[in-house]
Design an enzyme around this catalytic site. Structure first.
Site, PDB file in Angstrom:
ATOM      1  N   GLY A 169      20.490 -56.851  30.443  1.00 52.87           N
ATOM      2  CA  GLY A 169      21.822 -56.631  31.015  1.00 52.87           C
ATOM      3  C   GLY A 169      21.898 -56.946  32.493  1.00 52.87           C
ATOM      4  O   GLY A 169      22.988 -57.092  33.032  1.00 52.87           O
ATOM      5  N   ASP A 257      25.585 -56.301  22.775  1.00 51.79           N
ATOM      6  CA  ASP A 257      24.342 -55.703  22.321  1.00 51.79           C
ATOM      7  C   ASP A 257      24.710 -54.329  21.776  1.00 51.79           C
ATOM      8  O   ASP A 257      24.757 -53.350  22.515  1.00 51.79           O
ATOM      9  CB  ASP A 257      23.351 -55.596  23.491  1.00 51.79           C
ATOM     10  CG  ASP A 257      21.921 -55.474  23.003  1.00 51.79           C
ATOM     11  OD1 ASP A 257      21.710 -55.501  21.783  1.00 51.79           O
ATOM     12  OD2 ASP A 257      21.018 -55.342  23.853  1.00 51.79           O
TER      13      ASP A 257
HETATM   14  O1  LIG Z   1      19.765 -61.111  27.767  1.00 53.50           O
HETATM   15  P1  LIG Z   1      19.733 -59.655  28.086  1.00 53.50           P
HETATM   16  O2  LIG Z   1      20.632 -58.853  27.186  1.00 53.50           O
HETATM   17  O3  LIG Z   1      19.975 -59.378  29.535  1.00 53.50           O
HETATM   18  O4  LIG Z   1      18.245 -59.097  27.887  1.00 53.50           O
HETATM   19  C1  LIG Z   1      17.330 -59.506  26.957  1.00 53.50           C
HETATM   20  C2  LIG Z   1      15.932 -59.408  27.498  1.00 53.50           C
HETATM   21  O5  LIG Z   1      15.586 -58.041  27.740  1.00 53.50           O
HETATM   22  C3  LIG Z   1      14.335 -57.755  27.178  1.00 53.50           C
HETATM   23  O6  LIG Z   1      13.375 -58.081  28.133  1.00 53.50           O
HETATM   24  P2  LIG Z   1      11.803 -57.742  28.124  1.00 53.50           P
HETATM   25  O7  LIG Z   1      11.210 -58.326  26.892  1.00 53.50           O
HETATM   26  O8  LIG Z   1      11.612 -56.253  28.184  1.00 53.50           O
HETATM   27  O9  LIG Z   1      11.267 -58.394  29.371  1.00 53.50           O
HETATM   28  C4  LIG Z   1      14.348 -58.626  25.960  1.00 53.50           C
HETATM   29  O10 LIG Z   1      13.110 -58.833  25.358  1.00 53.50           O
HETATM   30  C5  LIG Z   1      14.979 -59.904  26.451  1.00 53.50           C
HETATM   31  O11 LIG Z   1      14.031 -60.779  26.982  1.00 53.50           O
HETATM   32  N1  LIG Z   2      18.744 -55.537  21.873  1.00 57.08           N
HETATM   33  C1  LIG Z   2      17.717 -55.752  22.708  1.00 57.08           C
HETATM   34  C2  LIG Z   2      17.821 -55.530  24.064  1.00 57.08           C
HETATM   35  C3  LIG Z   2      16.760 -55.827  24.848  1.00 57.08           C
HETATM   36  N2  LIG Z   2      15.638 -56.289  24.300  1.00 57.08           N
HETATM   37  C4  LIG Z   2      15.545 -56.491  22.989  1.00 57.08           C
HETATM   38  O1  LIG Z   2      14.491 -56.934  22.481  1.00 57.08           O
HETATM   39  N3  LIG Z   2      16.576 -56.227  22.199  1.00 57.08           N
END
Ligand SMILES: O=P(O)(O)OC[C@H]1O[C@H](OP(=O)(O)O)[C@H](O)[C@@H]1O
Ligand SMILES: Nc1ccnc(=O)[nH]1
Length: 507
Positions: A169, A257
């Site tokens: 986010g 989401d």
């Molecule tokens: O596109 P938005 O909704 O911002 O976020 C999606 C990202 O947030 C999480 O990050 P991480 O894997 O914890 O680094 C997800 O795995 C994905 O890469």
């Molecule tokens: N819905 C989600 C938000 C962030 N990371 C995720 O893997 N999935």
């Protein structure tokens, strides 16, 4: 009715019928058929496309991914009948009407998402219904367990298994690229699976793909983690919680989401890799997934309760989400920024502070640092170069070039600089507009596309100073983004006129 088989190279589990044949067996375009290979004693359901010209009457086109379930050869005969609606559609309808799904109903919906029994529109209906009506904690637990059950799981012989996840986010959130190597460099195991972008312009899987392949089966994820302590891979390719990636596919264009899906998406990935110590980053701020601290605390409690139900110790950190993390958005630009920090650069402060704080929490939970000492231990692992060395090992074991440096990466060749229209302070920087611009520039599919923010909120700028630079791999995308930026106004400098509304009477 009997049909002769023709193989078609289309990448889904569907089938093609002549419109006249479809009418005879009482199906319409998009309906399901039951296909029976009596010889081999196999049968499968498929969505049917209909055509008046692309296939002859009496022949059924079998899309290649469907054939493993049927085992037919070109020219052989199959029996085709109209199929019943899957039961999961009744459950989706129940959710749309505000009902609560029982455990077996949630499992059935999840299973039908994974094996593509449900059509894209039906999956979207499930997501939309959950987005609007919400999932309670029981339903969220059922969905999480169902996501794990319908995929592969890892089983490590040792404990603890640490994991970290951000709910996303906030743009520019490249912290996993620092946190995973720091934790692995401390001697802990962190089999990190990430999603691609969901609401943003670059998920961690998109970023990591700049320096190494990210698609591996679960067994490889386990082997690589055993060997070097950590990996950063794409959850969608692993068959670890495969329903998650299917759901994200339909959330991405809508930039939504759904809350219950999000909790399940994150926790299913943690549970399936066998993590028992988990840190969750919850960015809070206007234009993020969580508008204020109050809501952030509520979400943290939900994550912790879910963790308890699933036997994982979960700690959450609410982080500042009003402004992007670091200065860059988009795969190559973000990896460059993270690599520069691993190589010893002392900026950007926001990226370093956030990464070390979250890594520190994990190190304390795992007993690698005393209470309150996690940040310092994480900082030491970063400053000593051990985290960089670990990142190179991770890149290498995933099949990338471990010699990659921040300077060796180049972002998109087409660039445009947005300059301050006057002297003043940057008083607004809109996350959502920045994400829209980065997506318009081509991010994350075009790895070189993205935005560099030179002056963040609160910075003083002089007229003509660069505030943003847009990067694109393709010229037409740069033009579209420049046009989008004119209406989106992603940045506001104090005193700047937002819009001029002329008095029409005098024109
Ligand atoms: O596109 P938005 O909704 O911002 O976020 C999606 C990202 O947030 C999480 O990050 P991480 O894997 O914890 O680094 C997800 O795995 C994905 O890469
Ligand atoms: N819905 C989600 C938000 C962030 N990371 C995720 O893997 N999935």
């Amino acid at each position: 009715m009997k049909f002769s088989v023709k193989m078609i190279d289309i990448a889904n589990k569907g089938a093609l019928l002549h419109t006249a044949d479809a009418r005879k067996i009482r199906v319409r375009d998009g309906d399901r058929v039951q296909i029976i290979n009596e010889e081999a004693g196999k049968n499968a359901q498929a969505h049917v496309d209909t055509t008046g010209s692309l296939i002859e009457q009496g022949t059924i086109g079998i899309y290649r991914p469907l054939n493993p379930f049927l085992g037919v050869n070109e020219g052989e005969e199959v029996e085709v009948r109209c199929a019943d609606r899957p039961r999961s559609l009744t459950h989706i309808r129940k959710k749309m009407d505000g009902g609560r799904l029982a455990k077996d109903e949630m499992l059935q919906v999840t299973r039908d998402i994974v094996d593509e029994t449900l059509a894209p529109g039906e999956v979207t209906a499930f997501i939309t219904a959950s987005y609007i009506n919400g999932l309670d904690m029981d339903e969220t637990e059922y969905l999480t367990r169902a996501m794990v059950e319908t995929g592969d799981s890892l089983q490590f012989g040792t404990r603890p298994i640490v994991d970290k996840h951000s709910i996303g986010g906030v743009p520019g959130n490249k912290i996993s690229l620092l946190i995973v190597p720091i934790i692995a460099a401390s001697g802990l195991k962190i089999p990190k699976t990430s999603s691609r972008a969901i609401t943003g312009a670059g998920g961690t899987a998109d970023l990591m793909e700049v320096v190494a392949p990210v698609a591996f089966p679960a067994s490889e994820v386990q082997r690589m983690t055993e060997k070097v302590g950590g990996v950063i891979v794409w959850g969608g390719a692993t068959n670890i919680a495969p329903a998650d990636d299917r759901i994200i596919t339909y959330e991405y264009p809508l930039k939504i989401d759904a809350r219950g899906q999000m909790l399940a998406s994150v926790m299913a990935k943690k549970m399936a890799v066998g993590a028992n110590l988990v840190v969750i980053d919850i960015p809070v701020g206007r234009y993020t997934k969580v508008a204020d601290v109050q809501e952030g605390r509520k979400m943290a409690r939900e994550f912790m309760e879910l963790g308890e139900r699933l036997n994982m110790r979960v700690e959450c950190a609410l982080s500042y989400g009003e402004s992007l993390v670091g200065h860059t958005i988009g795969p190559i630009l973000e990896v460059q920024e993270a690599l520069a920090v691993l190589e010893g650069k002392r900026e950007p402060h926001s990226l370093i502070q956030k990464s070390l704080s979250l890594a520190g929490i994990a190190l304390e939970m795992a007993g690698k640092a005393g209470p309150g000492q996690g940040f310092a231990v994480a900082e030491d692992l970063l400053r000593s170069g051990k985290a960089l060395e670990k990142f190179r090992q991770i890149i290498e074991i995933q099949g990338g070039d471990p010699g990659v440096t921040a300077d060796s990466l180049t972002p998109g060749e087409h660039q445009f600089v947005v300059r301050a229209p006057q002297d003043g302070y940057v008083i607004e920087l809109h996350n959502r507009s920045l994400i829209t611009i980065a997506r318009t520039l081509g991010s994350p599919q075009d790895a070189g596309a993205g935005v560099v923010v030179h002056s963040k909120k609160g910075s003083r700028v002089r007229q003509g100073d660069p505030i943003l630079t847009f990067y694109a791999d393709r010229a037409w995308r740069l033009q579209s983004a420049i046009e989008a930026a004119r209406t989106l106004m992603p940045v506001v400098v104090e005193g700047m006129i937002l819009e001029r509304l002329p008095s029409e009477r005098w024109i």
